[in-house]
Design a protein around this motif. Structure first.
Motif, PDB file in Angstrom:
ATOM      1  N   MET A 217       0.833  -1.201   0.000  1.00 65.54           N
ATOM      2  CA  MET A 217       0.000   0.000   0.000  1.00 65.54           C
ATOM      3  C   MET A 217       0.865   1.248   0.000  1.00 65.54           C
ATOM      4  SD  MET A 217      -1.265  -0.050   3.990  1.00 65.54           S
ATOM      5  CE  MET A 217      -1.891  -1.724   3.829  1.00 65.54           C
ATOM      6  N   THR A 218       0.246   2.388  -0.260  1.00 69.44           N
ATOM      7  CA  THR A 218       0.928   3.676  -0.178  1.00 69.44           C
ATOM      8  C   THR A 218       0.886   4.172   1.269  1.00 69.44           C
ATOM      9  OG1 THR A 218      -1.053   5.008  -0.551  1.00 69.44           O
ATOM     10  CG2 THR A 218       0.136   4.234  -2.509  1.00 69.44           C
ATOM     11  N   ALA A 219       1.694   5.180   1.564  1.00 64.33           N
ATOM     12  CA  ALA A 219       1.714   5.746   2.917  1.00 64.33           C
ATOM     13  C   ALA A 219       0.395   6.448   3.229  1.00 64.33           C
ATOM     14  CB  ALA A 219       2.884   6.723   3.052  1.00 64.33           C
ATOM     15  N   ILE A 220      -0.229   7.061   2.223  1.00 61.51           N
ATOM     16  CA  ILE A 220      -1.508   7.731   2.441  1.00 61.51           C
ATOM     17  C   ILE A 220      -2.596   6.705   2.757  1.00 61.51           C
ATOM     18  CG2 ILE A 220      -3.315   9.120   1.331  1.00 61.51           C
ATOM     19  CD1 ILE A 220      -1.100  10.588  -0.169  1.00 61.51           C
TER      20      ILE A 220
ATOM     21  N   MET B 203       2.144   8.223   9.749  1.00 62.19           N
ATOM     22  CA  MET B 203       0.976   7.352   9.647  1.00 62.19           C
ATOM     23  C   MET B 203       0.036   7.532  10.832  1.00 62.19           C
ATOM     24  SD  MET B 203       0.697   3.173   9.651  1.00 62.19           S
ATOM     25  CE  MET B 203       0.445   3.028  11.428  1.00 62.19           C
ATOM     26  N   ASP B 204       0.612   7.705  12.015  1.00 56.44           N
ATOM     27  CA  ASP B 204      -0.181   7.759  13.245  1.00 56.44           C
ATOM     28  C   ASP B 204      -0.514   9.186  13.662  1.00 56.44           C
ATOM     29  OD1 ASP B 204       2.443   8.362  13.729  1.00 56.44           O
ATOM     30  OD2 ASP B 204       2.642   7.127  15.522  1.00 56.44           O
ATOM     31  N   LYS B 205      -0.800  10.034  12.682  1.00 54.91           N
ATOM     32  CA  LYS B 205      -1.166  11.423  12.976  1.00 54.91           C
ATOM     33  C   LYS B 205      -2.383  11.824  12.133  1.00 54.91           C
ATOM     34  CE  LYS B 205       3.297  13.386  14.370  1.00 54.91           C
ATOM     35  NZ  LYS B 205       3.985  12.114  14.605  1.00 54.91           N
TER      36      LYS B 205
ATOM     37  N   PRO C 210       2.009  11.906   4.946  1.00 56.21           N
ATOM     38  CA  PRO C 210       2.589  10.611   5.326  1.00 56.21           C
ATOM     39  C   PRO C 210       3.468  10.052   4.205  1.00 56.21           C
ATOM     40  CG  PRO C 210       0.299  10.689   5.983  1.00 56.21           C
ATOM     41  CD  PRO C 210       0.552  11.935   5.177  1.00 56.21           C
ATOM     42  N   HIS C 211       4.625   9.496   4.591  1.00 53.12           N
ATOM     43  CA  HIS C 211       5.572   9.003   3.592  1.00 53.12           C
ATOM     44  C   HIS C 211       6.413   7.897   4.212  1.00 53.12           C
ATOM     45  CE1 HIS C 211       7.567  12.134   5.943  1.00 53.12           C
ATOM     46  NE2 HIS C 211       8.713  11.544   5.675  1.00 53.12           N
ATOM     47  N   TYR C 212       7.016   7.097   3.356  1.00 51.91           N
ATOM     48  CA  TYR C 212       7.848   5.990   3.823  1.00 51.91           C
ATOM     49  C   TYR C 212       9.317   6.391   3.899  1.00 51.91           C
ATOM     50  CZ  TYR C 212       3.933   2.773   3.003  1.00 51.91           C
ATOM     51  OH  TYR C 212       2.734   2.123   3.037  1.00 51.91           O
ATOM     52  N   ILE C 213       9.998   5.866   4.909  1.00 48.06           N
ATOM     53  CA  ILE C 213      11.448   6.028   5.035  1.00 48.06           C
ATOM     54  C   ILE C 213      12.036   4.672   5.413  1.00 48.06           C
ATOM     55  CG2 ILE C 213      11.393   8.483   5.668  1.00 48.06           C
ATOM     56  CD1 ILE C 213      11.656   7.658   8.596  1.00 48.06           C
ATOM     57  N   TRP C 214      13.306   4.469   5.091  1.00 51.70           N
ATOM     58  CA  TRP C 214      13.960   3.203   5.454  1.00 51.70           C
ATOM     59  C   TRP C 214      14.111   3.130   6.965  1.00 51.70           C
ATOM     60  CZ3 TRP C 214      13.413   0.142   1.687  1.00 51.70           C
ATOM     61  CH2 TRP C 214      13.601   0.541   0.376  1.00 51.70           C
ATOM     62  N   GLY C 215      13.892   1.937   7.502  1.00 55.67           N
ATOM     63  CA  GLY C 215      13.982   1.755   8.951  1.00 55.67           C
ATOM     64  C   GLY C 215      15.395   1.844   9.475  1.00 55.67           C
ATOM     65  N   HIS C 216      16.396   1.547   8.636  1.00 57.87           N
ATOM     66  CA  HIS C 216      17.805   1.625   9.028  1.00 57.87           C
ATOM     67  C   HIS C 216      18.584   2.349   7.932  1.00 57.87           C
ATOM     68  CE1 HIS C 216      16.918  -1.064  12.274  1.00 57.87           C
ATOM     69  NE2 HIS C 216      16.658  -2.081  11.471  1.00 57.87           N
ATOM     70  N   ARG C 217      19.695   2.935   8.323  1.00 59.17           N
ATOM     71  CA  ARG C 217      20.536   3.613   7.318  1.00 59.17           C
ATOM     72  C   ARG C 217      21.146   2.618   6.354  1.00 59.17           C
ATOM     73  NH1 ARG C 217      23.923   8.478  10.323  1.00 59.17           N
ATOM     74  NH2 ARG C 217      22.111   9.731  10.910  1.00 59.17           N
ATOM     75  N   ASN C 218      21.601   1.487   6.878  1.00 55.25           N
ATOM     76  CA  ASN C 218      22.193   0.461   6.024  1.00 55.25           C
ATOM     77  C   ASN C 218      21.072  -0.454   5.519  1.00 55.25           C
ATOM     78  OD1 ASN C 218      24.804   1.402   6.529  1.00 55.25           O
ATOM     79  ND2 ASN C 218      24.915   0.237   8.433  1.00 55.25           N
ATOM     80  N   THR C 219      20.646  -0.217   4.289  1.00 57.49           N
ATOM     81  CA  THR C 219      19.531  -0.970   3.733  1.00 57.49           C
ATOM     82  C   THR C 219      20.045  -1.915   2.652  1.00 57.49           C
ATOM     83  OG1 THR C 219      19.131   0.851   2.210  1.00 57.49           O
ATOM     84  CG2 THR C 219      17.831   0.821   4.230  1.00 57.49           C
ATOM     85  N   GLU C 220      20.391  -3.109   3.052  1.00 63.50           N
ATOM     86  CA  GLU C 220      20.903  -4.099   2.103  1.00 63.50           C
ATOM     87  C   GLU C 220      19.765  -5.002   1.648  1.00 63.50           C
ATOM     88  OE1 GLU C 220      24.363  -7.540   1.783  1.00 63.50           O
ATOM     89  OE2 GLU C 220      24.400  -6.074   3.424  1.00 63.50           O
ATOM     90  N   HIS C 221      19.372  -4.847   0.406  1.00 64.28           N
ATOM     91  CA  HIS C 221      18.251  -5.605  -0.132  1.00 64.28           C
ATOM     92  C   HIS C 221      18.707  -6.991  -0.581  1.00 64.28           C
ATOM     93  CE1 HIS C 221      15.433  -2.124  -0.389  1.00 64.28           C
ATOM     94  NE2 HIS C 221      16.576  -1.468  -0.358  1.00 64.28           N
ATOM     95  N   SER C 222      17.751  -7.888  -0.780  1.00 63.17           N
ATOM     96  CA  SER C 222      18.072  -9.229  -1.258  1.00 63.17           C
ATOM     97  C   SER C 222      18.528  -9.157  -2.715  1.00 63.17           C
ATOM     98  CB  SER C 222      16.837 -10.133  -1.161  1.00 63.17           C
ATOM     99  OG  SER C 222      15.876  -9.743  -2.118  1.00 63.17           O
TER     100      SER C 222
END
Length: 302
Positions: free
Chosen positions: A15-18, A51-53, A62-74
């Motif tokens: 889903m989107t952040a909105i 999201m919770d506002k 509302p928007h998405y951000i990476w949970g960690h700075r080091n984002t190593e994808h598969s």
């Protein structure tokens, strides 16, 4: 890279952040950290900021951000192609001479949970094996055309388009019980002070600065502005029985109570009704913005 979509571990879908913010307002999502990369075999954590506002408390859409700075994808992560698919899905071709492409959003006044009214497109099916708290999630990845029923979600899209000077290129289809209408965002949203009152009013989103007051159990939105061609007060009345109709009534009430007697910008979706009253021998005209289907979800404070 901008993260347009994320996989919700709570709802088991992309889903989107909105959309996530709307589900939070409907008490269907609870944790803004329970998102991961929707790419294949990829579990990089994502946070849904804002999201919770409620709209009145949001500093940004509302928007998405990476949970960690080091984002190593598969190695198999196909996030870029998924985002491309998502953008393609949300573009349709207008049936006109120039065949101009435009973005179309659906705003449904009917039951959003009715699967017959929501067209879902499965663009990629894969096994989403996520283990957290000993729970296995093995679900289909679904990308869905943006489809809303809360005005706050539509308002976030409006602000996004306005910031990008794109109001004339963004379209929204309003699904009423009897018929559907498609508007440009620039046509749907109308500032009260800039709007000429029409003889036959259509449903639009009217907005302007206003003060929220309360009398007994009812709320009154008293707008500061008047319509361009008539000197009359502009109001919207919210009755207690209408407040209790919405799923997120408690959150709405809390938000209203916080904003009592404060000046805010209010957005109300509805039709206009002119009323002539006479008190103490003095005639007075009031323009009421009547909510469509008396739905409290069609009022937003920004």
């Amino acid at each position: 890279m901008k993260i347009d979509i994320a996989y919700s571990k709570e709802k088991c879908q992309t889903m989107t952040a909105i959309e996530a913010n709307e589900l939070w307002q409907n008490e269907e999502l609870y944790d803004k950290h329970e998102f991961i990369c929707p790419g294949k075999d990829c579990n990089v954590p994502i946070t849904c900021a804002g999201m919770d506002k409620s709209k009145a408390d949001q500093k940004r859409v509302p928007h998405y951000i990476w949970g960690h700075r080091n984002t190593e994808h598969s190695e198999n992560c196909d996030l870029e192609s998924l985002i491309f698919e998502w953008h393609q899905l949300n573009k349709t071709v207008r049936k006109s001479e120039d065949k101009k492409a435009y973005n179309k959003i659906v705003f449904d006044f009917n039951n959003i949970n009715d699967s017959n009214k929501i067209k879902k497109t499965i663009t990629n099916v894969n096994s989403k094996d996520t283990k957290k708290n000993n729970v296995n999630l093995n679900n289909h990845l679904r990308i869905v055309r943006p489809h809303y029923r809360l005005l706050s979600s539509l308002l976030n899209l409006y602000f996004d388009a306005k910031n990008n000077n794109d109001l004339d290129n963004q379209y929204v289809t309003l699904n009423f019980a009897e018929k559907s209408y498609t508007y440009k965002l620039s046509t749907l949203f109308k500032k009260i002070s800039d709007y000429d009152l029409e003889t036959k009013s259509k449903t639009k989103v009217f907005y302007g600065k206003a003060t929220l007051t309360k009398y007994k159990d009812d709320y009154y939105i008293n707008f500061e502005d008047t319509f361009r061609n008539i000197d009359a007060e502009v109001k919207c009345v919210i009755k207690k029985e209408d407040i209790l109709k919405v799923k997120n009534a408690k959150a709405k009430l809390e938000n209203f109570e916080k904003q009592l007697n404060k000046v805010n910008q209010f957005f109300v979706m509805g039709k206009l009704k002119k009323v002539e009253i006479k008190r103490y021998g003095i005639s007075k005209t009031i323009i009421y913005i009547n909510l469509y289907m008396d739905s409290l979800d069609l009022i937003t404070i920004s």
